[in-house]
Design a protein around this motif. Sequence first.
Motif, short mmCIF file in Angstrom:
data_model
loop_
_atom_site.label_atom_id
_atom_site.label_comp_id
_atom_site.label_asym_id
_atom_site.label_seq_id
_atom_site.Cartn_x
_atom_site.Cartn_y
_atom_site.Cartn_z
N VAL A 164 40.59 38.36 45.17
CA VAL A 164 40.47 37.99 43.76
C VAL A 164 39.36 38.73 43.03
O VAL A 164 39.47 38.98 41.83
CB VAL A 164 40.32 36.47 43.54
N THR A 165 38.28 39.09 43.72
CA THR A 165 37.23 39.85 43.02
C THR A 165 37.51 41.34 43.08
O THR A 165 36.79 42.12 42.48
CB THR A 165 35.84 39.61 43.62
N CYS A 166 38.55 41.74 43.82
CA CYS A 166 38.85 43.16 44.00
C CYS A 166 37.61 43.88 44.50
O CYS A 166 37.16 44.88 43.92
CB CYS A 166 39.40 43.76 42.71
N TYR A 167 37.07 43.32 45.57
CA TYR A 167 35.80 43.76 46.14
C TYR A 167 35.70 45.28 46.27
O TYR A 167 34.66 45.87 45.98
CB TYR A 167 35.66 43.12 47.52
N GLN A 177 36.97 47.60 44.52
CA GLN A 177 36.80 48.24 43.21
C GLN A 177 37.06 47.20 42.14
O GLN A 177 38.20 46.98 41.75
CB GLN A 177 37.78 49.41 43.06
N PRO A 178 36.00 46.56 41.65
CA PRO A 178 36.22 45.39 40.78
C PRO A 178 36.60 45.68 39.33
O PRO A 178 36.66 44.76 38.54
CB PRO A 178 34.90 44.63 40.87
#
Lengths: 457, 457
Positions: free
Chosen positions: A379-382, A384-385
Amino acid sequence: MVTPLLTDLYQFTMAYAYWKAGKHNERAVFDLYFRRNPFGGEYTVFAGLEECIKLIANFRFTEDEIAFIKASLPSSCEVESIEDCKSRKLNALCWKNVEIHAISEGFVVFPKIPLMRIEGPVAVVQLLETSFVNLINYASLVATNAARHRFVAGKSKLLLEFGLRRAQGPDGGISASKYCYMGGFDATSNVAAGKLFGIPLRGTHSHAFVSSFMSPDEITEKSLQSCDGSNVCEDFISSVQAWLSKLKRSHVLGGIFGETNQSELAAFVSYALAFPKNFLALVDTYDVMRSGVPNFCAVALALNDLGYKAVGIRLDSGDLAYLSCESRRFFQAIDKEFGVLDFGKTSITASNDLNEVTLDALNKQGHEIDAFGIGTHLVTCYGQPALGVVFKLVEINNQPRIKLSEDVSKAGERILCRHPFNESKRAYVVPQRVEELMKCFWPGRSGTYSGVLVAAP
Amino acid sequence: MVTPLLTDLYQFTMAYAYWKAGKHNERAVFDLYFRRNPFGGEYTVFAGLEECIKLIANFRFTEDEIAFIKASLPSSCEVESIEDCKSRKLNALCWKNVEIHAISEGFVVFPKIPLMRIEGPVAVVQLLETSFVNLINYASLVATNAARHRFVAGKSKLLLEFGLRRAQGPDGGISASKYCYMGGFDATSNVAAGKLFGIPLRGTHSHAFVSSFMSPDEITEKSLQSCDGSNVCEDFISSVQAWLSKLKRSHVLGGIFGETNQSELAAFVSYALAFPKNFLALVDTYDVMRSGVPNFCAVALALNDLGYKAVGIRLDSGDLAYLSCESRRFFQAIDKEFGVLDFGKTSITASNDLNEVTLDALNKQGHEIDAFGIGTHLVTCYGQPALGVVFKLVEINNQPRIKLSEDVSKAGERILCRHPFNESKRAYVVPQRVEELMKCFWPGRSGTYSGVLVAAP
């Protein structure tokens, strides 16, 4: 909370400056696109379009908002015509004259290709810039992230989005659930998203539930009706204890465990009494193979005696590949020794800090996991946020501001296709069917915009 | 959108299971904390508390939400007592009996120390877990990120949050603006956040504004009144052109540029005519030193003739350290050659993909930037997009579930302080004053919770 105020101040200052320059009605075309695929990948899933259309469909400023915009603009702005142009006029005109063409939501898209083309009076379209970029950016990013997880996990696995507690704000959590479902996930734990979008909900219990119990003695209501309602087991706890002893005495399983944790057992029994048809236990609070799995199996077998089928276990720590294989062996041994149909296939869910890389590593190691619960990284697109979505002016008053090719391909004609990133990779393709990717999602209306956008309301 | 439904399904299944086990009223204490400081740092700024208190203060399920929860729970759940327990009762009881102690919002906090302590009936407090973790996690993370940017930039610089278009969803953008301000930023570009929280707003114009103009010929209204209203310049464009020629002929500046971009000049003139008191120009659309800065200066000097003081320039690409120094030299040369008071101090804003590391590199190189506009890296917390906040059961029915030290320090007594991460670093400290960090933010009420939480509404 999507309001027309959800934008940068400079969209309003520019609108005012366009008006002052007498340019506000000039017909402008803006393209929305991105320059590079996220996560070092070669595709992006386009998402967020519906929210953009909703924004424009409901685009209206309240009196209160207009007063705030006025107060936020430099005091030198001419606002003497406020009384002439009521906010209703402003609200009615803002969206009427804007046309939006876009690629359909959920399509796979590539860099530098327009995803949306927004046409209308320059001052009005300019107002949409920040909101549209915001709405497309994260939606497309997280949908792409979900699709990549699905690709690595394979089609047969159940993918559960468990990210709410780690998402960037409450609404970040809701967007994540929506767009992960679009990107190929099967369910979410987020109740609000389930209600809003009809996404299937999944969830079991947490470590706190397990540690809140002391021992089976504290369970006062011990009876459980059989699944078909034909009889009642008066002391379900004794039935579970009997199964635990049987497992302990078994040739195959006996060596694996001794005394299991009684607080955990009490929690599992309580959960089974509450949800006999949906018993899924978190087995890693104390020790997976010496306590969690044997306790789960004892409860599951006691449920089985009453005609219920347990769902399975969840692993939330440790070496997931190894523990899933050991758990599977344990289930299969029970299946074999006690002849419990399909017990060997009991579902195993894993959920500890998973991401694309760990999924891939699990696949390489070999595992017995049926479902993955994925949170933070998803969910945070760790990795590449943010996606670098831009909103560029390409045309004003029919004058191009960025050069565009006008070639249109036709079915049956041989065309040269270039790899989007590697110039040396090329292939000839004969298309069987040519489809217009851009469709009209907001038709606008004819006529010109005659109001003063910001200064005069 | 913060509703009690913004939680994981398992909070409801657990509440039901607690009730079935007769445990729902057991007094439980949960601690909220995190295990590691973000960004490899040694501190965290605690934020998000107000939103948690708002959630509990407004905690109520609508009839519709209760129906949805019921439908989401397994069909075996006993819901026969629905008619007995109206939703109003459920809503009234949910929060009455819960007490919340916490560290004050905005305080610097450390790992493994409870930030919030939530006490109440286990089934009720359990319902708050996911929402509280969500609300604290991103708020504290982004406030910490802002504080770290402030630390690197230094006290004297203006820090502007420009992150809305890259934030994770619309609400992510609003939270970012709020908590960056708390962490030490001076202003935001986000209009909605300005309205909601009274954060100062900043903004100028974008590249699209510059490229939407063709030439100064298209400007029809050319007059500008002087700042004190005493006279009117009938042709502001000619005045700007005259200054441009003067600059070109100057000994010091003449060599730097030749013909400047006329579309850019037209945009700057238009912007100055709209905002003569607030002229801030984006100077990198074409060529900073050969076009943007000379064009800006010509407009600023023409404004100066009318008693207006231009704000400054914004650099959004290229070598920011070098370009800021060159621009400063240009401003100072004008100051000296034409005797324009303080023109050498004209403000320089920089805004291209900045973060802690690039700010530090700029400081090392030496620069002349007065204000930084920071977006993507700040609001998405690119370096680490999630903080690992947890919500742990520490006590139930007065039985500890995690061991806690009961030592209380007193003023005047010598105490041994340990470094939070490095065991070998220790120091004796004699506190002059001892302050209780935890304060009561939600006092709850006496009495026990008598309703059935989920099953019976």
